[in-house]
Design a protein around this motif. Structure first.
Motif, PDB file in Angstrom:
ATOM      1  N   VAL A 112       0.881  -1.165   0.000  1.00  0.00           N
ATOM      2  CA  VAL A 112       0.000   0.000   0.000  1.00  0.00           C
ATOM      3  C   VAL A 112       0.920   1.216   0.000  1.00  0.00           C
ATOM      4  O   VAL A 112       1.751   1.369   0.894  1.00  0.00           O
ATOM      5  CB  VAL A 112      -0.916   0.013   1.244  1.00  0.00           C
ATOM      6  N   VAL A 113       0.797   2.051  -1.029  1.00  0.00           N
ATOM      7  CA  VAL A 113       1.625   3.240  -1.158  1.00  0.00           C
ATOM      8  C   VAL A 113       0.789   4.441  -0.728  1.00  0.00           C
ATOM      9  O   VAL A 113      -0.294   4.683  -1.265  1.00  0.00           O
ATOM     10  CB  VAL A 113       2.114   3.436  -2.608  1.00  0.00           C
ATOM     11  N   GLU A 114       1.294   5.177   0.254  1.00  0.00           N
ATOM     12  CA  GLU A 114       0.632   6.400   0.681  1.00  0.00           C
ATOM     13  C   GLU A 114       1.458   7.584   0.222  1.00  0.00           C
ATOM     14  O   GLU A 114       2.613   7.740   0.628  1.00  0.00           O
ATOM     15  CB  GLU A 114       0.475   6.452   2.201  1.00  0.00           C
ATOM     16  N   LEU A 115       0.855   8.413  -0.634  1.00  0.00           N
ATOM     17  CA  LEU A 115       1.504   9.649  -1.039  1.00  0.00           C
ATOM     18  C   LEU A 115       1.236  10.681   0.046  1.00  0.00           C
ATOM     19  O   LEU A 115       0.086  10.955   0.373  1.00  0.00           O
ATOM     20  CB  LEU A 115       0.943  10.156  -2.369  1.00  0.00           C
ATOM     21  N   THR A 116       2.293  11.218   0.614  1.00  0.00           N
ATOM     22  CA  THR A 116       2.141  12.231   1.653  1.00  0.00           C
ATOM     23  C   THR A 116       2.399  13.604   1.040  1.00  0.00           C
ATOM     24  O   THR A 116       3.137  13.723   0.053  1.00  0.00           O
ATOM     25  CB  THR A 116       3.121  11.988   2.817  1.00  0.00           C
ATOM     26  N   ALA A 117       1.756  14.608   1.621  1.00  0.00           N
ATOM     27  CA  ALA A 117       1.919  15.954   1.094  1.00  0.00           C
ATOM     28  C   ALA A 117       1.548  16.970   2.164  1.00  0.00           C
ATOM     29  O   ALA A 117       0.605  16.753   2.920  1.00  0.00           O
ATOM     30  CB  ALA A 117       1.046  16.148  -0.146  1.00  0.00           C
ATOM     31  N   ASP A 118       2.283  18.064   2.200  1.00  0.00           N
ATOM     32  CA  ASP A 118       1.998  19.163   3.109  1.00  0.00           C
ATOM     33  C   ASP A 118       0.633  19.759   2.764  1.00  0.00           C
ATOM     34  O   ASP A 118       0.345  20.033   1.597  1.00  0.00           O
ATOM     35  CB  ASP A 118       3.086  20.222   2.966  1.00  0.00           C
ATOM     36  N   THR A 119      -0.212  19.952   3.782  1.00  0.00           N
ATOM     37  CA  THR A 119      -1.574  20.440   3.567  1.00  0.00           C
ATOM     38  C   THR A 119      -1.609  21.765   2.821  1.00  0.00           C
ATOM     39  O   THR A 119      -2.374  21.918   1.857  1.00  0.00           O
ATOM     40  CB  THR A 119      -2.317  20.572   4.914  1.00  0.00           C
ATOM     41  N   ASP A 120      -0.812  22.719   3.231  1.00  0.00           N
ATOM     42  CA  ASP A 120      -0.841  24.027   2.569  1.00  0.00           C
ATOM     43  C   ASP A 120      -0.407  23.929   1.110  1.00  0.00           C
ATOM     44  O   ASP A 120      -0.964  24.610   0.239  1.00  0.00           O
ATOM     45  CB  ASP A 120       0.030  25.038   3.314  1.00  0.00           C
ATOM     46  N   GLU A 121       0.560  23.066   0.829  1.00  0.00           N
ATOM     47  CA  GLU A 121       0.997  22.875  -0.554  1.00  0.00           C
ATOM     48  C   GLU A 121      -0.109  22.225  -1.385  1.00  0.00           C
ATOM     49  O   GLU A 121      -0.348  22.616  -2.531  1.00  0.00           O
ATOM     50  CB  GLU A 121       2.266  22.027  -0.601  1.00  0.00           C
ATOM     51  N   VAL A 122      -0.806  21.254  -0.812  1.00  0.00           N
ATOM     52  CA  VAL A 122      -1.906  20.597  -1.516  1.00  0.00           C
ATOM     53  C   VAL A 122      -3.035  21.597  -1.789  1.00  0.00           C
ATOM     54  O   VAL A 122      -3.597  21.628  -2.886  1.00  0.00           O
ATOM     55  CB  VAL A 122      -2.433  19.379  -0.714  1.00  0.00           C
TER      56      VAL A 122
END
Length: 192
Positions: A112-122
């Motif tokens: 299972v691959v989880e793409l993580t990302a900073d909320t403000d950037e998203v």
């Protein structure tokens, strides 16, 4: 190459883009619940007609309909040697249902691959996309609410998969090629 993958990540993290690239690299179909819904509705299948009633009313399609559509899609010939699921599972009940589908087929998930990302950037990324695509309903308030719903409902699945040793967290920010290479690097040990 045989791989049975789930791709998780918040809205705007690039799941759709990466799903298409990874499925092409691995030679397995990228299966999105949105695509499954649209195909069943277009083909006027029984499940499609049931889903359409909920979608027309602006309601979520119930798990029983979604699960049945996914089960049917995974049973198709092109998914026999693997798949990449994007948008499913979204709930703990759907995780249990997927586990059952795979057990019935005598297989299990590879990773299972989880793409993580900073909320403000998203949020910034999604606001740019909304402006480019002329989607005035995608306001910052709406986008942040979608991210909250993801955190409440879907993010806990990552913890569940981590507990089973299946989760690979990958930074979803950066150039498209760069993120693809990070995912492939993370998967390398699982695909042997």
């Amino acid at each position: 190459m045989s791989a049975r993958l789930v791709l998780l990540g918040p809205p705007g993290a690039g799941k759709g883009t990466q799903a298409a690239r990874i499925s092409e690299r691995l030679g397995v179909p990228a299966i999105s619940t949105g695509d499954i819904f649209r195909a069943n509705v277009a083909e006027q299948t029984e499940l499609g007609r049931r889903a359409q009633r909920y979608m027309d009313a602006g309601e979520y399609v119930p798990d029983e309909v979604t699960n049945a559509m996914v089960r049917d899609r995974l049973a198709q010939r092109d998914a026999a040697d693997g798949f990449l699921l994007d948008g499913y599972p979204r709930t703990a009940d759907q995780v249990a249902e997927l586990d059952g589908m795979l057990a019935d087929a005598g297989t299990e998930l590879t990773a299972v691959v989880e793409l993580t990302a900073d909320t403000d950037e998203v949020v910034a990324r999604m606001l740019r996309r909304a402006a480019e695509q002329g989607r005035p309903d995608d306001t910052e308030v709406v986008i942040r609410r979608r991210l909250e719903v993801y955190a409440e409902q879907t993010a806990p699945l990552a913890d569940r998969y981590a507990g089973r040793g299946l989760l690979l967290r990958v930074d979803g920010l950066g150039g498209i090629d760069e993120v693809t290479e990070r995912i492939m690097g993370a998967l390398a040990s699982r695909l042997g």
